[in-house]
Design a protein around this motif. Structure first.
Motif, short mmCIF file in Angstrom:
data_model
loop_
_atom_site.label_atom_id
_atom_site.label_comp_id
_atom_site.label_asym_id
_atom_site.label_seq_id
_atom_site.Cartn_x
_atom_site.Cartn_y
_atom_site.Cartn_z
N UNK A 117 0.82 -1.20 0.00
CA UNK A 117 0.00 0.00 0.00
C UNK A 117 0.86 1.26 0.00
N UNK A 118 1.91 1.27 0.80
CA UNK A 118 2.80 2.43 0.87
C UNK A 118 3.47 2.67 -0.48
N UNK A 119 3.88 1.59 -1.10
CA UNK A 119 4.58 1.70 -2.38
C UNK A 119 3.69 2.36 -3.44
N UNK A 120 2.44 1.96 -3.49
CA UNK A 120 1.51 2.53 -4.46
C UNK A 120 1.19 3.99 -4.11
N UNK A 121 0.82 4.22 -2.86
CA UNK A 121 0.36 5.55 -2.45
C UNK A 121 1.47 6.60 -2.49
N UNK A 122 2.63 6.26 -1.93
CA UNK A 122 3.69 7.25 -1.79
C UNK A 122 4.36 7.57 -3.13
N UNK A 123 4.25 6.67 -4.09
CA UNK A 123 4.78 6.98 -5.43
C UNK A 123 3.75 7.71 -6.27
N UNK A 124 2.48 7.52 -5.97
CA UNK A 124 1.39 8.09 -6.76
C UNK A 124 1.04 9.52 -6.34
#
Length: 249
Positions: A117-124
């Motif tokens: 979840x962090x990977x998707x959100x923080x890059x998006x």
């Protein structure tokens, strides 16, 4: 042997614990990953400023959008509209939450699910800041044979839809790393990101260079975020997250 000991950073080369989901493996050459990620993000931002002030490139970009717009077919228009709607911001948040819950249920590893979840959100999410800074105008709808209406009000560069799709693909690729599903994840990730990228060009809501920059942003951002997250955050939250997994068993 504890997971914290297995993955504690020791310079740029770190042995990983084979029993862990691939998304929790610490990158072996961390300094290279961070350097690549930082350099690529800077390139995307600088490229955006150049594009927003270069008529020739924008004109060439718009010619591609025009060609796609003239080639509209009802079936393709329906599909691309659906793709654009499904991964709009609100649905994208719901999709990420559902996938995170499924990953936790399947892996029984809250660390892996949270990292996903962090990977998707923080890059998006930060890509919206780049939109505001660069402030590149959307393709002119009056120049298109079949414009997408109403024209999205936010700036064009980079494409939030493509950033989300590509970041989601990268998160799944990292999750499947080292498993028999790695090849499948890479293939589906490339296809999914390509479909979204072509959809926003076909609809005339983004320029081709918006899409290219968005793909580079996602690869760079997810790489640097995962490297820093697994090196600094996961080891410090290991006991708390592992306790939740233990309580579920």
């Amino acid at each position: 042997m504890s997971w914290m000991k297995d993955s504690a950073p020791a310079g740029d080369r770190v042995d990983v614990a084979p029993h862990l989901p691939g998304i929790l493996h610490v990158v072996r050459r961390q300094s290279d990953a961070i350097s690549f990620g930082a350099a690529a993000l800077v390139i995307v931002i600088v490229f955006g400023f150049v594009l927003s002030h270069t008529y020739a490139v924008t004109h060439a970009d718009l010619s591609v959008d025009k060609a796609f717009s003239h080639a509209h077919r009802q079936v393709l228009t329906t599909i691309t509209h659906a793709v654009y709607t499904i991964i709009s911001p609100a649905p994208a948040i719901v999709i990420t939450a559902i996938l995170t819950a499924i990953i936790w249920a399947r892996t029984r590893n809250l660390r892996a699910a949270v990292t996903f979840a962090v990977l998707v959100a923080v890059s998006w999410v930060p890509s919206d800041i780049v939109k505001i800074l660069v402030h590149r105008h959307r393709p002119d709808p009056t120049a298109l044979a079949h414009p997408f209406l109403p024209t999205p009000p936010d700036p064009s560069y980079p494409s939030g839809h493509v950033v989300f799709a590509a970041s989601l693909a990268m998160a799944f690729i990292f999750l499947a790393r080292g498993t028999r599903f790695q090849g499948l994840a890479i293939t589906l990730g490339i296809v999914g990101a390509a479909v979204v990228g072509l959809s926003v060009i076909y609809l005339g809501v983004h320029y081709p260079t918006d899409v290219i920059a968005s793909l580079l942003w996602s690869v760079a951002a997810t790489t640097i975020i995962l490297t820093l997250w697994n090196r600094y955050v996961i080891p410090r939250t290991y006991r708390a997250l592992a306790a939740v997994d233990t309580a579920r068993r």
